[in-house]
Design a protein around this motif. Structure first.
Motif, PDB file in Angstrom:
ATOM      1  N   GLU A 260      -5.047  41.549 -40.420  1.00 54.68           N
ATOM      2  CA  GLU A 260      -4.306  42.321 -39.422  1.00 54.68           C
ATOM      3  C   GLU A 260      -5.226  42.768 -38.297  1.00 54.68           C
ATOM      4  O   GLU A 260      -4.849  42.752 -37.126  1.00 54.68           O
ATOM      5  CB  GLU A 260      -3.666  43.541 -40.099  1.00 54.68           C
ATOM      6  CG  GLU A 260      -2.509  43.204 -41.017  1.00 54.68           C
ATOM      7  CD  GLU A 260      -1.340  42.579 -40.250  1.00 54.68           C
ATOM      8  OE1 GLU A 260      -1.092  42.978 -39.090  1.00 54.68           O
ATOM      9  OE2 GLU A 260      -0.694  41.667 -40.819  1.00 54.68           O
ATOM     10  N   ALA A 261      -6.440  43.201 -38.670  1.00 54.41           N
ATOM     11  CA  ALA A 261      -7.383  43.634 -37.638  1.00 54.41           C
ATOM     12  C   ALA A 261      -7.808  42.466 -36.749  1.00 54.41           C
ATOM     13  O   ALA A 261      -8.010  42.628 -35.541  1.00 54.41           O
ATOM     14  CB  ALA A 261      -8.605  44.282 -38.290  1.00 54.41           C
ATOM     15  N   ALA A 262      -7.955  41.277 -37.355  1.00 47.83           N
ATOM     16  CA  ALA A 262      -8.362  40.116 -36.565  1.00 47.83           C
ATOM     17  C   ALA A 262      -7.279  39.704 -35.573  1.00 47.83           C
ATOM     18  O   ALA A 262      -7.583  39.134 -34.510  1.00 47.83           O
ATOM     19  CB  ALA A 262      -8.693  38.957 -37.505  1.00 47.83           C
ATOM     20  N   ALA A 263      -6.003  40.001 -35.915  1.00 42.54           N
ATOM     21  CA  ALA A 263      -4.888  39.614 -35.021  1.00 42.54           C
ATOM     22  C   ALA A 263      -4.701  40.594 -33.874  1.00 42.54           C
ATOM     23  O   ALA A 263      -3.949  40.319 -32.947  1.00 42.54           O
ATOM     24  CB  ALA A 263      -3.602  39.502 -35.831  1.00 42.54           C
ATOM     25  N   LYS A 264      -5.346  41.742 -33.953  1.00 44.43           N
ATOM     26  CA  LYS A 264      -5.187  42.759 -32.918  1.00 44.43           C
ATOM     27  C   LYS A 264      -6.441  42.812 -32.051  1.00 44.43           C
ATOM     28  O   LYS A 264      -7.493  42.323 -32.417  1.00 44.43           O
ATOM     29  CB  LYS A 264      -4.957  44.136 -33.559  1.00 44.43           C
ATOM     30  CG  LYS A 264      -3.776  44.193 -34.524  1.00 44.43           C
ATOM     31  CD  LYS A 264      -2.441  43.980 -33.817  1.00 44.43           C
ATOM     32  CE  LYS A 264      -1.287  44.123 -34.816  1.00 44.43           C
ATOM     33  NZ  LYS A 264       0.022  43.919 -34.117  1.00 44.43           N
ATOM     34  N   LYS A 265      -6.273  43.426 -30.903  1.00 43.70           N
ATOM     35  CA  LYS A 265      -7.380  43.644 -29.978  1.00 43.70           C
ATOM     36  C   LYS A 265      -7.569  45.134 -29.780  1.00 43.70           C
ATOM     37  O   LYS A 265      -6.617  45.898 -29.909  1.00 43.70           O
ATOM     38  CB  LYS A 265      -7.112  42.950 -28.626  1.00 43.70           C
ATOM     39  CG  LYS A 265      -6.906  41.447 -28.733  1.00 43.70           C
ATOM     40  CD  LYS A 265      -8.179  40.749 -29.154  1.00 43.70           C
ATOM     41  CE  LYS A 265      -7.980  39.218 -29.166  1.00 43.70           C
ATOM     42  NZ  LYS A 265      -9.201  38.536 -29.616  1.00 43.70           N
ATOM     43  N   GLY A 266      -8.765  45.530 -29.482  1.00 40.30           N
ATOM     44  CA  GLY A 266      -8.998  46.922 -29.176  1.00 40.30           C
ATOM     45  C   GLY A 266     -10.035  47.546 -30.102  1.00 40.30           C
ATOM     46  O   GLY A 266     -10.516  46.945 -31.068  1.00 40.30           O
ATOM     47  N   ASP A 270     -11.442  46.682 -34.038  1.00 39.52           N
ATOM     48  CA  ASP A 270     -12.860  46.418 -34.301  1.00 39.52           C
ATOM     49  C   ASP A 270     -13.392  47.317 -35.424  1.00 39.52           C
ATOM     50  O   ASP A 270     -14.162  46.871 -36.287  1.00 39.52           O
ATOM     51  CB  ASP A 270     -13.680  46.641 -33.029  1.00 39.52           C
ATOM     52  CG  ASP A 270     -13.350  45.608 -31.959  1.00 39.52           C
ATOM     53  OD1 ASP A 270     -12.811  44.538 -32.324  1.00 39.52           O
ATOM     54  OD2 ASP A 270     -13.626  45.869 -30.779  1.00 39.52           O
ATOM     55  N   VAL A 271     -12.975  48.612 -35.374  1.00 37.64           N
ATOM     56  CA  VAL A 271     -13.420  49.544 -36.419  1.00 37.64           C
ATOM     57  C   VAL A 271     -12.888  49.115 -37.788  1.00 37.64           C
ATOM     58  O   VAL A 271     -13.612  49.098 -38.789  1.00 37.64           O
ATOM     59  CB  VAL A 271     -12.967  50.981 -36.090  1.00 37.64           C
ATOM     60  CG1 VAL A 271     -13.231  51.912 -37.288  1.00 37.64           C
ATOM     61  CG2 VAL A 271     -13.692  51.502 -34.862  1.00 37.64           C
ATOM     62  N   VAL A 272     -11.581  48.757 -37.806  1.00 35.18           N
ATOM     63  CA  VAL A 272     -10.982  48.331 -39.074  1.00 35.18           C
ATOM     64  C   VAL A 272     -11.666  47.072 -39.596  1.00 35.18           C
ATOM     65  O   VAL A 272     -11.962  46.942 -40.790  1.00 35.18           O
ATOM     66  CB  VAL A 272      -9.473  48.101 -38.904  1.00 35.18           C
ATOM     67  CG1 VAL A 272      -8.890  47.448 -40.161  1.00 35.18           C
ATOM     68  CG2 VAL A 272      -8.764  49.400 -38.599  1.00 35.18           C
ATOM     69  N   SER A 273     -11.931  46.135 -38.716  1.00 32.23           N
ATOM     70  CA  SER A 273     -12.589  44.889 -39.126  1.00 32.23           C
ATOM     71  C   SER A 273     -13.984  45.153 -39.675  1.00 32.23           C
ATOM     72  O   SER A 273     -14.379  44.590 -40.704  1.00 32.23           O
ATOM     73  CB  SER A 273     -12.667  43.942 -37.925  1.00 32.23           C
ATOM     74  OG  SER A 273     -13.310  42.739 -38.295  1.00 32.23           O
ATOM     75  N   SER A 274     -14.720  46.061 -38.991  1.00 33.78           N
ATOM     76  CA  SER A 274     -16.079  46.370 -39.434  1.00 33.78           C
ATOM     77  C   SER A 274     -16.074  47.080 -40.778  1.00 33.78           C
ATOM     78  O   SER A 274     -16.854  46.757 -41.677  1.00 33.78           O
ATOM     79  CB  SER A 274     -16.777  47.243 -38.383  1.00 33.78           C
ATOM     80  OG  SER A 274     -18.038  47.659 -38.846  1.00 33.78           O
ATOM     81  N   GLU A 275     -15.154  48.044 -40.942  1.00 28.21           N
ATOM     82  CA  GLU A 275     -15.120  48.821 -42.177  1.00 28.21           C
ATOM     83  C   GLU A 275     -14.613  47.987 -43.357  1.00 28.21           C
ATOM     84  O   GLU A 275     -15.077  48.155 -44.492  1.00 28.21           O
ATOM     85  CB  GLU A 275     -14.247  50.069 -41.988  1.00 28.21           C
ATOM     86  CG  GLU A 275     -14.818  51.090 -41.010  1.00 28.21           C
ATOM     87  CD  GLU A 275     -16.212  51.534 -41.398  1.00 28.21           C
ATOM     88  OE1 GLU A 275     -16.446  51.815 -42.600  1.00 28.21           O
ATOM     89  OE2 GLU A 275     -17.079  51.594 -40.511  1.00 28.21           O
TER      90      GLU A 275
END
Length: 459
Positions: A260-266, A270-275
């Protein structure tokens, strides 16, 4: 042989102490009884002689008659300690034995009993102890005192000789009883030794449970050990299942969040993807640790390190055909690895794969046994002719995910997985400079017995 601190040794020394006390007491009591018996016999003999002299006195009617005598030849021998004397009521010497001639014997200073008799101990002029029995008789209205003595010193010497012989005999009996006690202790404690061997066989992997028939005193212990082993296996199996369920339950939600984080921008994405990446790594780390701890907690596993390294070198020769891997096969006396075969494959595989990746075409593998503070350990040495590592870099690469060269394919988890396994088994991992010019890895692990298996020959 009785080892210090063993039950058999404790039983032996306790029995020996009790035997010494009992035998010394027995020796003292026997000597005392023997002394009393001799003294009683001596007194009865003197009483008999007093009666004989009294009879002779009454028969002759003359206290000075030469017919008053005793048949015992000891009364004829001077300084024999066997004397008889007759005094009148005024203490004047009336008659005596030949052995008393020339001697001045002391008189008993004791009152007579109801029968006109008294007994005591005096010493003659030569220092000989005498047992004296005396009696007062009346003849024609005149009182006479008859005294007969026996050699008490001779009797005391007999008692002393008896005491020495008694303690020699009792000492010999004590030695035989002590030897028997040690023998009985060893025989009686054999079941405990068999139980210890059975537990050792389980620990070394020769048996899955404590087997054998034991006495009623220790049979419950064997059953409790087997029950503990069964309970341990069940707990580990449940832990494995829970680890698998946890892995499945966490990985799916984390994967959904990551997608889901990869499909979104902003910034939020990025925080969700990193965490989620951190969460994924942390879950993998602790699940891997739990898996390793559960697997190595199983009692009774062992593996043939020689055959595993033979297999791993064959695999690595196929994966790295440009690398020459020299494996110095050890002799058949090399002890086995005490642990899971898959764990040794994982440790050796990671180390050997890293050596092949970083080498300049040459890798050496050696196995040996090493004695140290932790007993005999299995030593796995893998070295290469690559660039090697500095001391600081050698410590750094053992950290999870650390890679000194991003160009070489890999995740950086290999050495850390090896380190985790080494810590679980209580071994050690060292990185040094190799004589080939590259890195030398020394892996030390616990060992087990060979278990009576024969290794196949060949490479």
């Amino acid at each position: 042989m009785l080892r210090k601190g063993s039950i058999a040794a404790s039983m032996f020394w306790l029995s020996a102490a009790w035997l010494v006390l009992a035998l010394v007491t027995t020796g003292v009591l026997l000597t005392d009884l023997y002394s009393r018996a001799l003294d009683t016999t001596l007194t009865e003999t003197l009483d008999f002689h007093v009666e004989s002299l009294t009879g002779a006195l009454l028969e002759t009617g003359d206290p000075q008659s030469p017919d008053i005598t005793l048949a015992d030849p000891r009364f004829e021998r001077p300084r024999s300690g066997w004397y008889w004397i007759i005094h009148d009521s005024d203490g004047a010497l009336i008659n005596l034995s030949t052995s008393v001639v020339g001697l001045d014997l002391p008189q008993l200073d004791m009152d007579d009993d109801a029968f006109g008799r008294s007994s005591g101990i005096v010493a003659d002029p030569f220092g000989t102890q005498l047992r004296v029995v005396q009696r007062t008789v009346t003849l024609d209205g005149q009182g006479y005192r008859i005294a007969v003595s026996g050699n008490l010193t001779e009797m005391l010497k007999l008692v002393s000789d008896f005491r020495g012989q008694a303690f020699i005999v009792l000492g010999a009996v004590g030695i035989m009883l002590a030897a028997m006690s040690a023998f009985v202790a060893r025989i009686a404690l054999r079941p405990i030794a068999r139980l210890s061997e059975a537990v050792e066989a389980v620990r070394e992997g020769d048996s899955a449970e404590v087997s054998g028939t034991y006495p009623t005193e220790i049979a419950p212990l064997a059953e409790e050990v087997n029950e503990l082993l069964r309970s341990n296996a069940q707990i580990i199996e449940r832990a494995r299942n829970q680890v698998g369920n946890l892995a499945h339950g966490l990985k799916t939600p984390i994967a959904v969040l990551r997608n889901e984080a990869a499909a979104k921008k902003g910034a939020l994405a990025d925080v969700v993807s990193s965490e989620t990446e951190k969460m994924s790594n942390m879950v993998s780390t602790y699940l891997e640790r739990a898996r390793l701890a559960a697997r190595t907690s199983v009692v009774g596993k062992k593996a043939d390190a020689t055959m595993i390294m033979l297999r791993m070198t064959r695999v690595m020769r196929k994966i790295h055909p440009n690398v020459t891997i020299a494996f110095q096969r050890p002799d058949a006396s090399l002890p086995w690895f005490r642990g899971d075969e898959a764990d040794l494959e994982e440790m050796a595989g990671n180390l050997l794969d890293n050596a092949c990746k970083w080498s300049s075409g040459q890798v050496g593998v050696r196995l040996s046994a090493e004695r140290g503070d932790k007993g005999t350990q299995l030593l796995v040495r893998i070295d290469d002719n690559g660039p090697g590592l500095s001391e600081a870099d050698a410590q750094k690469v053992l950290r999870r995910g650390v890679r000194l060269d991003e160009k070489t394919p890999g995740t950086g988890l290999g050495l850390d997985i090896v380190k985790e396994l080494v810590d679980v088994y209580g071994g050690s991992l060292e990185l040094k400079r190799s004589q080939l010019g590259g890195l030398l890895v020394e892996l030390r692990l616990p060992t087990a017995r060979l278990g009576g298996l024969v290794r196949p020959q060949g490479n």
